[in-house]
Design an enzyme around this catalytic site. Structure first.
Site, short mmCIF file in Angstrom:
data_model
loop_
_atom_site.label_atom_id
_atom_site.label_comp_id
_atom_site.label_asym_id
_atom_site.label_seq_id
_atom_site.Cartn_x
_atom_site.Cartn_y
_atom_site.Cartn_z
CE LYS A 236 66.92 62.01 36.92
NZ LYS A 236 65.69 61.35 36.35
CE1 TYR B 277 69.11 58.28 33.23
CE2 TYR B 277 69.79 60.45 32.47
CZ TYR B 277 69.20 59.64 33.43
OH TYR B 277 68.70 60.19 34.59
CG ASN C 226 62.13 61.24 37.50
OD1 ASN C 226 63.18 61.84 37.24
ND2 ASN C 226 61.93 59.99 37.14
CG HIS D 8 70.30 58.45 38.29
ND1 HIS D 8 69.75 57.51 37.44
CD2 HIS D 8 71.47 57.91 38.72
CE1 HIS D 8 70.57 56.45 37.36
NE2 HIS D 8 71.62 56.67 38.13
CD GLU E 74 74.24 54.42 37.27
OE1 GLU E 74 73.90 54.82 38.40
OE2 GLU E 74 73.42 53.97 36.46
P1 IDP Z 1 64.70 55.55 37.11
O1 IDP Z 1 65.25 56.95 37.07
O2 IDP Z 1 63.61 55.41 38.14
O3 IDP Z 1 65.78 54.50 37.27
P2 IDP Z 1 64.52 54.70 34.33
O4 IDP Z 1 63.48 53.77 33.79
O5 IDP Z 1 65.91 54.21 34.43
O6 IDP Z 1 63.98 55.29 35.71
O7 IDP Z 1 64.49 55.99 33.38
C1 IDP Z 1 65.51 56.96 33.51
C2 IDP Z 1 64.89 58.33 33.48
O8 IDP Z 1 64.35 58.56 32.19
C3 IDP Z 1 63.70 58.52 34.43
O9 IDP Z 1 64.09 58.85 35.74
C4 IDP Z 1 62.99 59.67 33.75
O10 IDP Z 1 63.62 60.92 34.05
C5 IDP Z 1 63.18 59.36 32.29
N1 IDP Z 1 62.08 58.59 31.72
C6 IDP Z 1 61.86 57.26 31.82
N2 IDP Z 1 60.76 56.89 31.15
C7 IDP Z 1 60.28 58.02 30.61
C8 IDP Z 1 59.13 58.31 29.80
O11 IDP Z 1 58.34 57.43 29.44
N3 IDP Z 1 58.97 59.62 29.44
C9 IDP Z 1 59.83 60.61 29.82
N4 IDP Z 1 60.90 60.38 30.58
C10 IDP Z 1 61.13 59.11 30.96
MG MG Z 2 67.26 53.91 35.97
#
Ligand code: IDP
Ligand code: MG
Length: 150
Positions: free
Chosen positions: A9, A49, A112, A115, A126
């Protein structure tokens, strides 16, 4: 062979962690079948997304993922999806174990770093969203493969 889709990312690229992150997957044994450096468009981000559309963090997420160039990678390997998710760690970096990418290098959910596809089906979808089939070298082999795949 199972496929998974990884995005290094914008925060990871900006912080100079691209090589470190690719190394984690490579060292695990996953085989790169496609890789590109690009800036994700608004429409591709919304497609990637789509499952999160309507959630309170959606606009911020799309803005984050389109804010700067990323590296996208298609990997294949035995249980590639689960292996990559384990290497990435929990979505909330505070809950990610040490030894995972997020557990070692991140602090906040909205920054974070990486992905990874969450299911075998989404891995296929994807990869296809970001790569044409002729951009992928599916099934090429490494001399080390017999030391990784039994
Ligand atoms: P993942 O990346 O671990 O699969 P997902 O639940 O699919 O997590 O969420 C996608 C991305 O959206 C996360 O990696 C993060 O960058 C962002 N995200 C998810 N939940 C939140 C939140 O509550 N606040 C801000 N960003 C979030
Ligand atoms: Mg995800």
């Amino acid at each position: 062979m199972e496929r998974t889709f990884i995005i290094v990312k914008p925060d990871a690229v900006q912080r100079g962690l691209t090589g470190e992150i690719i190394s984690r997957f490579e060292a695990r044994g996953l085989r790169i079948i496609g890789m590109k450096f690009l800036q994700i468009s608004q429409s591709l981000a919304e497609k990637h997304y789509a499952v999160h559309a309507g959630k309170p963090f959606f606009a911020g997420l799309v803005s984050y993922i389109t804010s700067s160039p990323v590296v996208v990678i298609a990997f294949e390997g035995t249980n590639a999806v689960a292996a990559a998710r384990k290497a990435i760690g929990a979505t909330k970096p505070q809950e990610a174990e040490a030894g995972t990418i997020r557990g070692d290098f991140a602090l906040e959910i909205g920054r974070n770093l990486v992905h990874g596809s969450d299911s075998v089906e989404n891995g296929q979808i994807e990869v296809a969203n970001f790569f044409s089939e002729d951009e992928l070298k599916s099934g090429w082999s490494r001399n080390t493969d017999p030391w990784i795949f039994e």
